[in-house]
Design an enzyme around this catalytic site. Sequence first.
Site, PDB file in Angstrom:
ATOM      1  N   HIS A   1     -14.877  14.996 -21.769  1.00 16.55           N
ATOM      2  CA  HIS A   1     -15.213  15.359 -20.398  1.00 16.55           C
ATOM      3  C   HIS A   1     -16.269  16.462 -20.338  1.00 16.55           C
ATOM      4  O   HIS A   1     -17.067  16.521 -19.406  1.00 16.55           O
ATOM      5  CB  HIS A   1     -13.947  15.765 -19.651  1.00 16.55           C
ATOM      6  CG  HIS A   1     -13.153  14.578 -19.136  1.00 16.55           C
ATOM      7  ND1 HIS A   1     -13.423  13.981 -17.941  1.00 16.55           N
ATOM      8  CD2 HIS A   1     -12.162  13.875 -19.710  1.00 16.55           C
ATOM      9  CE1 HIS A   1     -12.613  12.963 -17.765  1.00 16.55           C
ATOM     10  NE2 HIS A   1     -11.836  12.866 -18.816  1.00 16.55           N
TER      11      HIS A   1
ATOM     12  N   ASP B   1      -8.937  -4.841  -1.813  1.00 20.68           N
ATOM     13  CA  ASP B   1      -8.405  -3.872  -0.855  1.00 20.68           C
ATOM     14  C   ASP B   1      -8.086  -2.593  -1.609  1.00 20.68           C
ATOM     15  O   ASP B   1      -7.127  -2.530  -2.376  1.00 20.68           O
ATOM     16  CB  ASP B   1      -7.141  -4.439  -0.203  1.00 20.68           C
ATOM     17  CG  ASP B   1      -6.660  -3.599   0.973  1.00 20.68           C
ATOM     18  OD1 ASP B   1      -6.826  -2.356   0.915  1.00 20.68           O
ATOM     19  OD2 ASP B   1      -6.116  -4.170   1.936  1.00 20.68           O
TER      20      ASP B   1
ATOM     21  N   LYS C   1       0.802  -1.229   0.000  1.00 20.93           N
ATOM     22  CA  LYS C   1       0.000   0.000   0.000  1.00 20.93           C
ATOM     23  C   LYS C   1       0.833   1.277   0.000  1.00 20.93           C
ATOM     24  O   LYS C   1       0.404   2.297   0.530  1.00 20.93           O
ATOM     25  CB  LYS C   1      -0.982  -0.005   1.191  1.00 20.93           C
ATOM     26  CG  LYS C   1      -1.878  -1.226   1.211  1.00 20.93           C
ATOM     27  CD  LYS C   1      -2.756  -1.303   2.442  1.00 20.93           C
ATOM     28  CE  LYS C   1      -3.529  -2.620   2.455  1.00 20.93           C
ATOM     29  NZ  LYS C   1      -4.345  -2.783   3.650  1.00 20.93           N
TER      30      LYS C   1
END
Length: 408
Positions: free
Chosen positions: A403, A307, A232
């Site tokens: 966008h 996770d 992480k």
Amino acid sequence: MEFEELVEKVASGEIKLHQVEEYTNGDKKLATEIRRKALEKKLGVKLDNIGHYSLDPNQLIGKNIENMIGVVQIPMGVAGPLKINGEYARGEFYIPLATTEGALVASVNRGCSALTEAGGVKTTIIDDKMTRAPLLKCPDARKAREVAEWVKNNLDYLQEKAVSKITRHGKLRGVKPFIVGNNLYLRFEFETGDAMGMNMVTIASEEIMNVIEEEFPEVKYLALSGNLCVDKKPNALNFIEGRGKTVIAEAVIPREIVEKKLKTTPELIAEVNYRKNLIGSAQAGSYGFNAHFGNIVGAIFLATGQDEAQVTEGSHGITLAEVTPEGDLYISVTMPSLEIGTVGGGTRVPTQREALSIMGVAGGGDPPGSNARKFAEIVAGAVLAGELSLLAAIAAKHLAKAHKELGR
């Protein structure tokens, strides 16, 4: 105690948030309602949408969440079909993406369309391992070297005496020692089947530490993670050595499809990739030599109960694009650290399990590990679709337009 009285006591702090279940006879759904109502009362807010859900807190609290008050709902879209010619994933797949970013699903969907029309994505699993690196304090560097050599020569013994005590699915397959002064870091590598395996290897590593301390009483086990796992956090070690699944997805897209469907040319896509993803990333000191791995990985992780913090390593990787001698586009993504699973953790949550079932990878595979590897190939294929579409949009100068239309 009545419902309103419990709400009042939680709001006042007389009953702590984590103590509510003690007053509801173990009814975790009721405890969830009480905590939410107490927050509403204390903060003067309404949490109606957080309190609207189909999940059963009795199945989640204690396994997936603590102090539950409800859920956050994230829109989920689907991209595909994407044809994958993999070692485990074969056929056409739909990819669930949970996101609030407009244009993301549409972009991945466009990439899936181009890749499928071109014959599909070829995927290859290069490596599959989960790591944990405990820290041992030794009297000196020479003793650290002695312990490291003993561990390297006794992997089967450690499997029998430690790992097999806590798991039927985990296998200790290797170790890479790092010595800094009198500190010994042992980066263990495990096979973990269809589980992502972080909990499995953590518990197994602690058992190994107990065996080492018995063998070397002068050595002290200090930390279960010495930060060389690496979990992480952006890092060079996982980028080079890999962690979880190391997977490559690649495709050759005929010039006609690039021009017709992506509105650009193989030459422009290759140049944008070189100057943006390679030179630009090098100048930035990035571990992600890519356009937006993290976008696709994050959306799939949220949808499927992975996770979410491990999106950090999932966004590591390299996108390559070049023009073939025939004038077509070769494009690939290399993902060194894709840490995923199809059993355990958040994959047991019903909505996330349903998302995994869309891809045919929910639960354990036969043989063990095959579902997680199939899933890794699908993720890599989806990432390739996202990279292709974004690079094409940039090359065609369509990024801002997309966008404006879909993300505002």
